[in-house]
Enzyme design. Structure first.
Site, PDB file in Angstrom:
ATOM      1  N   ARG A  63      -7.450   2.304  -2.734  1.00 38.22           N
ATOM      2  CA  ARG A  63      -8.390   2.247  -1.603  1.00 38.22           C
ATOM      3  C   ARG A  63      -9.069   3.598  -1.455  1.00 38.22           C
ATOM      4  NH1 ARG A  63      -7.788   0.797   4.876  1.00 38.22           N
ATOM      5  NH2 ARG A  63      -9.102  -1.047   4.751  1.00 38.22           N
ATOM      6  N   GLN A  79       0.843  -1.194   0.000  1.00 33.11           N
ATOM      7  CA  GLN A  79       0.000   0.000   0.000  1.00 33.11           C
ATOM      8  C   GLN A  79       0.882   1.248   0.000  1.00 33.11           C
ATOM      9  OE1 GLN A  79      -2.383   1.622   3.348  1.00 33.11           O
ATOM     10  NE2 GLN A  79      -4.152   1.035   2.107  1.00 33.11           N
ATOM     11  N   TYR A  97      -6.012  10.950   4.029  1.00 34.45           N
ATOM     12  CA  TYR A  97      -4.635  11.216   3.626  1.00 34.45           C
ATOM     13  C   TYR A  97      -4.607  11.986   2.301  1.00 34.45           C
ATOM     14  CZ  TYR A  97      -3.739   8.079   7.491  1.00 34.45           C
ATOM     15  OH  TYR A  97      -3.719   7.521   8.746  1.00 34.45           O
ATOM     16  N   GLY A 153      -9.242  -6.545   9.286  1.00 34.84           N
ATOM     17  CA  GLY A 153      -8.077  -5.893   9.846  1.00 34.84           C
ATOM     18  C   GLY A 153      -7.732  -6.411  11.218  1.00 34.84           C
ATOM     19  N   ARG A 154      -8.329  -5.831  12.251  1.00 33.86           N
ATOM     20  CA  ARG A 154      -7.971  -6.172  13.625  1.00 33.86           C
ATOM     21  C   ARG A 154      -8.028  -7.669  13.934  1.00 33.86           C
ATOM     22  NH1 ARG A 154     -11.182  -1.555  13.973  1.00 33.86           N
ATOM     23  NH2 ARG A 154     -10.050   0.346  14.553  1.00 33.86           N
TER      24      ARG A 154
END
Length: 367
Positions: A233, A100, A186, A322-323
């Site tokens: 993404r 990424q 971002y 994810g987590r």
């Protein structure tokens, strides 16, 4: 009835036996100085190689793109060599992995830039915090971001070149492809939104102009490594970090039409996963699918039931977790067999060594 999550799919240049993707997660464990990936990172990712596809933690394309302590880069020879350790370890376990690519824009701090302000499309104040280690104490904490300075045109073109160079570096390091980080507030996301982009030149104002930076990045990266190894993404419903743009949904839909025409590897849609977050509506899912016939990955607090629902309706082709991957390196097997999902230790998420990173056991070993 069979579970769509555990049917085969083509992704990352191979046929995977299930549709469980490992989502990108910042873990802040690169070697210092130099933000260099290391053998510990290679162990971490290789332990999770049973994912249909791994997307790495966000990786800055240049020193200017950095916004958090101990995050890795992909612009120096040492970083490329470090990432090669990771890709070789993942491939040895039969996995596939995309890097990424990241520029944080205004989500940064002057301490990372020799006292200079972070950069952004516009010098707009906002509420945002980043994780930064105090060099005096060695302790990490969340600190406020300053108001950034606006990029000039030449600097924007330089950043586009940085992404293209980083994509080539990623392929040279053995990655199967790259995912441009266009989400979560971002830099790419900052260009898309009227709340963070108040420019009056060709990069701001109209929807077409706010999309220009994203389009230039995708075209340059695809020209360098191939559209089939280029992904992105996006975060349509993000409102945090001063990103609640009233025009973002139609802007994202126009972006998706462009990405369909470019035939990128996939579009990765991250859903807001905090309490009382805006709902990712079914109507928007339909609109995205109507415009993009390629591979769609979704992420955001999914479990098996929700994953099967989104796959059955054709709104996505793979689901990223994810987590749950933090404490469950064998997550696809646990989900497939209905085995318990272990909890992670929040205190070990950012920074540190193997504890809370590579020392979580697969179910078989844990039993």
């Amino acid at each position: 009835m069979s579970s769509p999550l555990f049917t085969s799919v083509h992704v990352g240049g191979r046929q995977a036996t299930h549709r469980v993707v490992m989502a990108p997660m910042t873990r802040a464990r690169s070697t210092q100085p130099g933000d260099v990936p290391n053998a510990m990172n290679a162990r971490y990712y290789s332990q999770r190689a049973s994912a249909a596809l791994i997307v790495t933690e966000a990786t800055q394309v240049s020193p200017q793109g950095k916004g958090y302590s101990f995050t890795p880069g992909i612009y120096s020879p040492e970083q490329i060599a470090g990432w090669r350790l990771v890709t070789e370890a993942v491939h040895a376990e039969g996995g596939r992995i995309f890097a990424q690519l990241w520029h944080v824009g205004r989500m940064s701090h002057a301490d990372f830039h020799n006292g200079d302000l972070p950069v952004a499309p516009s010098a707009v104040a906002f509420e945002g915090k980043i994780w930064k280690v105090d060099p005096a104490t060695g302790k990490g904490e969340m600190v406020d971001c300053p108001t950034p300075r606006a990029l000039d045109r030449d600097e924007i073109r330089d950043i586009v070149s940085d992404f293209r160079r980083a994509a080539r570096n990623a392929i040279d390091a053995g990655f199967d492809g790259v995912e441009i980080h266009g989400a979560n507030g971002y830099l790419v996301d900052q260009f898309l939104r009227t709340t963070s982009n108040v420019r009056t030149d060709e990069y701001g104002g109209s929807r077409e102009n706010r999309l220009r930076f994203l389009k230039e990045l995708v075209c340059e990266v695809a020209a360098e490594v191939g559209a089939n190894r280029t992904a992105i993404r996006l975060a349509p419903f993000l409102t945090a970090r001063g990103m609640a743009c009233p025009d973002i949904l139609p802007t994202i839909l126009e972006a998706v039409e462009f990405l369909e025409a470019q035939q990128v590897a996939y579009v990765h849609l991250v859903e807001a996963d905090w309490d009382d977050a805006p709902q990712f509506t079914e109507e928007f899912r339909r609109q995205v699918r109507a415009r993009f016939r390629g591979t769609i990955i979704v992420a955001g607090n999914y479990d098996v039931e929700r994953a099967n629902w989104v796959l059955q309706h054709g709104y996505a082709d793979l689901v990223a977790f994810g987590r749950p991957f933090v404490a469950n390196p064998d997550l696809p097997a646990r989900l497939a067999q209905g085995l318990p999902i272990a909890d992670f230790d929040p205190a070990t998420l950012f920074g540190g060594q193997d504890h809370g990173y590579t020392d979580y056991s697969p179910m078989q070993q844990a039993a």
